[in-house]
Design a protein around this motif. Structure first.
Motif, PDB file in Angstrom:
ATOM      1  N   SER A 362       0.829  -1.208   0.000  1.00 41.90           N
ATOM      2  CA  SER A 362       0.000   0.000   0.000  1.00 41.90           C
ATOM      3  C   SER A 362       0.865   1.260   0.000  1.00 41.90           C
ATOM      4  N   CYS A 363       1.950   1.262   0.778  1.00 47.81           N
ATOM      5  CA  CYS A 363       2.850   2.424   0.791  1.00 47.81           C
ATOM      6  C   CYS A 363       3.426   2.678  -0.603  1.00 47.81           C
ATOM      7  N   VAL A 364       3.883   1.594  -1.243  1.00 44.89           N
ATOM      8  CA  VAL A 364       4.460   1.722  -2.584  1.00 44.89           C
ATOM      9  C   VAL A 364       3.403   2.221  -3.570  1.00 44.89           C
ATOM     10  N   THR A 365       2.204   1.676  -3.482  1.00 50.28           N
ATOM     11  CA  THR A 365       1.140   2.044  -4.417  1.00 50.28           C
ATOM     12  C   THR A 365       0.746   3.502  -4.269  1.00 50.28           C
ATOM     13  N   LEU A 366       0.599   3.970  -3.028  1.00 48.96           N
ATOM     14  CA  LEU A 366       0.243   5.376  -2.814  1.00 48.96           C
ATOM     15  C   LEU A 366       1.299   6.304  -3.417  1.00 48.96           C
ATOM     16  N   LEU A 378      -6.286   7.354  -6.281  1.00 48.15           N
ATOM     17  CA  LEU A 378      -5.701   7.524  -4.955  1.00 48.15           C
ATOM     18  C   LEU A 378      -6.729   7.303  -3.856  1.00 48.15           C
ATOM     19  N   ALA A 379      -7.963   7.743  -4.048  1.00 46.00           N
ATOM     20  CA  ALA A 379      -8.988   7.553  -3.016  1.00 46.00           C
ATOM     21  C   ALA A 379      -9.224   6.068  -2.761  1.00 46.00           C
ATOM     22  N   ARG A 383      -8.296   4.063   0.901  1.00 43.56           N
ATOM     23  CA  ARG A 383      -9.186   3.155   1.640  1.00 43.56           C
ATOM     24  C   ARG A 383      -8.525   1.788   1.794  1.00 43.56           C
ATOM     25  N   ALA A 384      -7.896   1.323   0.725  1.00 41.31           N
ATOM     26  CA  ALA A 384      -7.220   0.028   0.784  1.00 41.31           C
ATOM     27  C   ALA A 384      -6.095   0.044   1.815  1.00 41.31           C
ATOM     28  N   ALA A 414      -2.892  15.126  -3.602  1.00 42.79           N
ATOM     29  CA  ALA A 414      -3.019  13.841  -2.914  1.00 42.79           C
ATOM     30  C   ALA A 414      -3.507  14.026  -1.488  1.00 42.79           C
ATOM     31  N   PHE A 415      -3.010  15.047  -0.805  1.00 42.06           N
ATOM     32  CA  PHE A 415      -3.459  15.309   0.566  1.00 42.06           C
ATOM     33  C   PHE A 415      -4.947  15.630   0.602  1.00 42.06           C
ATOM     34  N   ARG A 416      -5.444  16.396  -0.377  1.00 40.91           N
ATOM     35  CA  ARG A 416      -6.867  16.721  -0.386  1.00 40.91           C
ATOM     36  C   ARG A 416      -7.722  15.460  -0.533  1.00 40.91           C
ATOM     37  N   VAL A 417      -7.316  14.582  -1.434  1.00 37.33           N
ATOM     38  CA  VAL A 417      -8.068  13.346  -1.650  1.00 37.33           C
ATOM     39  C   VAL A 417      -8.000  12.448  -0.423  1.00 37.33           C
ATOM     40  N   ALA A 418      -6.792  12.244   0.087  1.00 37.92           N
ATOM     41  CA  ALA A 418      -6.620  11.325   1.219  1.00 37.92           C
ATOM     42  C   ALA A 418      -7.296  11.851   2.478  1.00 37.92           C
ATOM     43  N   GLN A 419      -7.257  13.173   2.679  1.00 37.70           N
ATOM     44  CA  GLN A 419      -7.889  13.766   3.861  1.00 37.70           C
ATOM     45  C   GLN A 419      -9.372  13.443   3.901  1.00 37.70           C
TER      46      GLN A 419
END
Length: 430
Positions: A362-366, A378-379, A383-384, A414-419
């Motif tokens: 997951s870290c690599v994928t993000l 990314l969203a 979640r994954a 990316a921060f906006r989506v992940a937040q």
């Protein structure tokens, strides 16, 4: 409290040492005390063996990765005590352990009772979401909502002491073991194997159970060749606590009439836990309606094997059923080859390789998605990542690292989506 090895379970015995052994398995978030009101009657005929799930009731916190692992630990505990054959009654997760025993070790079971059980507990997404909430907020939100899942509203209002006991029981569970148990339930699905359960089985359910209700119970009865259904009126999910007399009566009748003789009697000693809450005696005992038993035989339904089972399984475990179902529903003749390619090779090959665990993947994928500017994906993978065990703080660190090596503008989006995803996934239910 005795020392409990990582491959065994904390247990206790009640009843005559020369009587046949009857095992009572607990539900997720409970301790063996959920069966206290059944003990006086059951010990007239059986030597009752109760166990605690890992990290529950003061038991050592050795998380179990699957229902199979729990069944294996139970058998290891029984082997050490010389118990070879036994009757088994389990509630919810304890019922899943019973089904696992019936499928993998039928020679050990004399008879089986499944209470508030199901061949598949909800969806994998629901339990992985619960794990995300516990990982982020601790067990308090789950503990506070437990009475709503376990009891009818009338019982909870009339029995505040029992309701508070339930909350404290969940609150004192080890969070890591609770999350592992959620993962075990998320991956549990024996619908295709029910026809192989070959022991006499009682399927017992509360009429008001909103977690694993009469519909799930009827699925069990329809699939298990020698099964009968008992519906207890006025009870919800934790029916042995809410309607103890009705449940006790049904268990006594079932195990008295559907018990294959034991070749040996087993003995054992009592292993007591550290201070664990006991359910208080109700101030006013609720009325016990007569249980209703009905037989609903039906031919078992079997699922056909998917041509790329491994990939679909991993894809669902990582991305969630809802997302995968949506993708498959949108697949047509033009896109089906691409979906098969992705499922077979990305999920069935790369994501299933043993070289990296899913947290690391997951870290690599993000990071790769940030680098490529693929914010639409990314969203889904945020979640994954939460399902795979990353905390919001760890996801933040991944994105900060990506900001340095992939660029601040890419990381800003990316921060906006992940937040937004983190807010949605980690907010406890009302």
């Amino acid at each position: 409290m005795s020392e409990t090895a990582p491959n065994t379970l904390q247990y206790r015995f009640d009843g005559p040492e020369d009587a046949p052994v009857l095992i009572l398995g607990p539900s997720l978030g409970t301790t063996w005390h959920m069966w206290d009101r059944q003990i006086p009657e059951l010990t007239k005929q059986w030597r009752v063996f109760r166990f605690d799930l890992p990290g529950h009731g003061g038991a050592p916190a050795h998380p179990a990765a699957s229902v199979t692992d729990l069944a294996t630990r139970l058998l290891a505990t029984l082997e050490g005590l010389g118990v070879q054959r036994f009757g088994y009654a389990g509630c919810a997760l304890g019922g899943a352990v019973g089904i696992e025993l019936a499928l993998r070790h039928p020679e050990r079971l004399a008879s089986l009772a499944l209470i508030a059980a199901s061949p598949r507990f909800g969806t994998a997404d629901e339990f992985r979401q619960r794990g995300v909430i516990v990982r982020t907020n601790g067990l308090d939100p789950i503990a506070r909502s437990a009475p709503e899942r376990w009891f009818t509203g009338g019982f909870a209002a009339a029995q505040p002491a029992i309701t508070e006991w339930a909350v404290q029981m969940v609150r004192t569970t080890d969070p890591g073991c609770y999350i592992a148990a959620c993962e075990a339930l998320a991956s549990f699905d024996v619908r295709a194997g029910l026809g192989s359960v070959g022991v006499p089985t009682l399927v017992l359910v509360g009429s008001e159970d909103q977690v694993t209700g009469p519909a799930e119970a009827r699925t069990l009865v329809a699939g298990i060749p020698d099964a009968r259904l008992a519906v207890v009126p006025g009870a919800s999910h934790l029916v042995p606590v809410e309607q103890p007399a009705a449940v006790t009566d049904l268990l006594v009748r079932h195990f008295s009439t559907a018990w294959q003789p034991l070749p040996d009697n087993a003995t054992g000693h009592v292993v007591m836990p550290a201070a664990v809450p006991r359910p208080p005696v109700p101030a006013v005992a609720p009325a016990q309606p007569a249980p209703v038993a009905e037989i609903a035989p039906a031919a078992p339904r079997r699922r056909r094997a998917h041509p790329y089972d491994t990939g679909i399984k991993v894809r669902r475990e990582v991305l969630g059923d809802a997302h995968v179902d949506r993708i498959l529903e949108q697949t047509d003749a033009f896109s089906e080859d691409f979906q098969e390619l992705v499922t077979r090779y990305a999920w069935g090959e790369v994501w299933d390789r043993p070289g990296l665990d899913r947290r690391t993947r997951s870290c690599v994928t993000l990071t790769a998605l940030v680098a490529g500017g693929h914010l639409d994906e990314l969203a889904v993978h945020t979640r994954a990542a939460l399902r795979n065990g990353l905390t919001p703080a760890e996801i933040k660190e991944v994105l900060l690292q990506a900001a340095v090596y992939c660029g601040v503008p890419a990381a800003s989006g990316a921060f906006r989506v992940a937040q937004q995803v983190v807010r949605e996934e980690t907010t406890p239910p009302e």
